[in-house]
Write a protein that holds these residues in place. Structure first.
Motif, PDB file in Angstrom:
ATOM      1  N   VAL A 109       0.836  -1.214   0.000  1.00 43.36           N
ATOM      2  CA  VAL A 109       0.000   0.000   0.000  1.00 43.36           C
ATOM      3  C   VAL A 109       0.868   1.260   0.000  1.00 43.36           C
ATOM      4  O   VAL A 109       0.507   2.258  -0.622  1.00 43.36           O
ATOM      5  N   LYS A 110       2.027   1.199   0.671  1.00 48.32           N
ATOM      6  CA  LYS A 110       2.948   2.342   0.635  1.00 48.32           C
ATOM      7  C   LYS A 110       3.457   2.545  -0.786  1.00 48.32           C
ATOM      8  O   LYS A 110       3.518   3.668  -1.285  1.00 48.32           O
ATOM      9  N   GLU A 111       3.798   1.433  -1.453  1.00 44.04           N
ATOM     10  CA  GLU A 111       4.264   1.473  -2.844  1.00 44.04           C
ATOM     11  C   GLU A 111       3.206   2.074  -3.763  1.00 44.04           C
ATOM     12  O   GLU A 111       3.526   2.782  -4.729  1.00 44.04           O
ATOM     13  N   LEU A 112       1.923   1.814  -3.453  1.00 44.95           N
ATOM     14  CA  LEU A 112       0.820   2.329  -4.271  1.00 44.95           C
ATOM     15  C   LEU A 112       0.403   3.754  -3.890  1.00 44.95           C
ATOM     16  O   LEU A 112      -0.490   4.327  -4.513  1.00 44.95           O
ATOM     17  N   GLY A 113       1.020   4.310  -2.829  1.00 46.53           N
ATOM     18  CA  GLY A 113       0.732   5.696  -2.456  1.00 46.53           C
ATOM     19  C   GLY A 113      -0.301   5.861  -1.362  1.00 46.53           C
ATOM     20  O   GLY A 113      -0.698   6.992  -1.062  1.00 46.53           O
ATOM     21  N   PHE A 114      -0.755   4.799  -0.749  1.00 45.90           N
ATOM     22  CA  PHE A 114      -1.703   4.904   0.353  1.00 45.90           C
ATOM     23  C   PHE A 114      -0.947   5.103   1.658  1.00 45.90           C
ATOM     24  O   PHE A 114       0.196   4.651   1.807  1.00 45.90           O
ATOM     25  N   GLU A 146      -6.631   2.847   4.668  1.00 48.18           N
ATOM     26  CA  GLU A 146      -6.961   3.755   3.562  1.00 48.18           C
ATOM     27  C   GLU A 146      -7.136   2.976   2.251  1.00 48.18           C
ATOM     28  O   GLU A 146      -8.078   3.213   1.496  1.00 48.18           O
ATOM     29  N   ALA A 147      -6.246   2.024   2.000  1.00 48.08           N
ATOM     30  CA  ALA A 147      -6.353   1.204   0.788  1.00 48.08           C
ATOM     31  C   ALA A 147      -7.631   0.366   0.817  1.00 48.08           C
ATOM     32  O   ALA A 147      -8.312   0.228  -0.202  1.00 48.08           O
ATOM     33  N   THR A 148      -7.967  -0.160   1.982  1.00 44.88           N
ATOM     34  CA  THR A 148      -9.182  -0.964   2.126  1.00 44.88           C
ATOM     35  C   THR A 148     -10.426  -0.122   1.875  1.00 44.88           C
ATOM     36  O   THR A 148     -11.344  -0.541   1.173  1.00 44.88           O
ATOM     37  N   ARG A 149     -10.468   1.090   2.459  1.00 39.47           N
ATOM     38  CA  ARG A 149     -11.603   2.000   2.219  1.00 39.47           C
ATOM     39  C   ARG A 149     -11.731   2.309   0.729  1.00 39.47           C
ATOM     40  O   ARG A 149     -12.823   2.308   0.168  1.00 39.47           O
ATOM     41  N   PHE A 150     -10.597   2.576   0.069  1.00 38.09           N
ATOM     42  CA  PHE A 150     -10.592   2.866  -1.364  1.00 38.09           C
ATOM     43  C   PHE A 150     -11.208   1.699  -2.145  1.00 38.09           C
ATOM     44  O   PHE A 150     -12.064   1.887  -3.009  1.00 38.09           O
ATOM     45  N   LEU A 151     -10.764   0.481  -1.838  1.00 35.68           N
ATOM     46  CA  LEU A 151     -11.283  -0.694  -2.536  1.00 35.68           C
ATOM     47  C   LEU A 151     -12.776  -0.889  -2.278  1.00 35.68           C
ATOM     48  O   LEU A 151     -13.548  -1.141  -3.202  1.00 35.68           O
ATOM     49  N   LEU A 152     -13.194  -0.754  -1.026  1.00 40.25           N
ATOM     50  CA  LEU A 152     -14.609  -0.961  -0.686  1.00 40.25           C
ATOM     51  C   LEU A 152     -15.514   0.088  -1.329  1.00 40.25           C
ATOM     52  O   LEU A 152     -16.578  -0.240  -1.867  1.00 40.25           O
ATOM     53  N   ILE A 153     -15.100   1.334  -1.287  1.00 41.10           N
ATOM     54  CA  ILE A 153     -15.903   2.415  -1.888  1.00 41.10           C
ATOM     55  C   ILE A 153     -16.053   2.191  -3.385  1.00 41.10           C
ATOM     56  O   ILE A 153     -17.147   2.297  -3.946  1.00 41.10           O
ATOM     57  N   ASN A 154     -14.950   1.850  -4.054  1.00 44.47           N
ATOM     58  CA  ASN A 154     -15.009   1.642  -5.495  1.00 44.47           C
ATOM     59  C   ASN A 154     -15.762   0.366  -5.866  1.00 44.47           C
ATOM     60  O   ASN A 154     -16.415   0.314  -6.913  1.00 44.47           O
TER      61      ASN A 154
END
Length: 95
Positions: free
Chosen positions: A23-28, A33-41
């Motif tokens: 997730v750090k590599e992806l900018g989260f 935060e990455a989990t929220r992004f995935l769930l929202i989308n």
């Protein structure tokens, strides 16, 4: 934004370490935060999930059946059908 619910998912220490790096590599800033992004989308229809891999899983019963059939054919225990003659007559001959 105020969050009212928490999602708790038990994961191994190794997976947690790998997730933090990814997730750090992806900018989260965090796994959350990455989990929220995935769930929202996912909920908004902006994310589709698919799986790739072998189309068929190993099925020992099926594999054994095929191996037995091949062995019977090699041992001459199977009947060869003559498709120029009616099949029902050939089957009845063996009864």
């Amino acid at each position: 934004m105020s969050y009212q619910y928490k999602l708790q998912i038990p994961i191994s220490e190794d997976l947690n370490k790998q997730l933090k790096e990814k997730v750090k590599e992806l900018g989260f800033s965090s796994i959350s935060e990455a989990t929220r992004f995935l769930l929202i989308n996912l909920v908004n229809g902006n994310l589709s999930i698919g799986f790739s891999g072998k189309a068929l899983r190993r099925n020992d019963d099926l594999e054994n059946l095929i191996l037995e059939s091949v062995k019977e054919q090699k041992d001459g225990k199977t009947k060869k059908l003559d498709f120029t003659k009616p099949l029902h007559n050939q089957i009845i001959e063996d009864l």
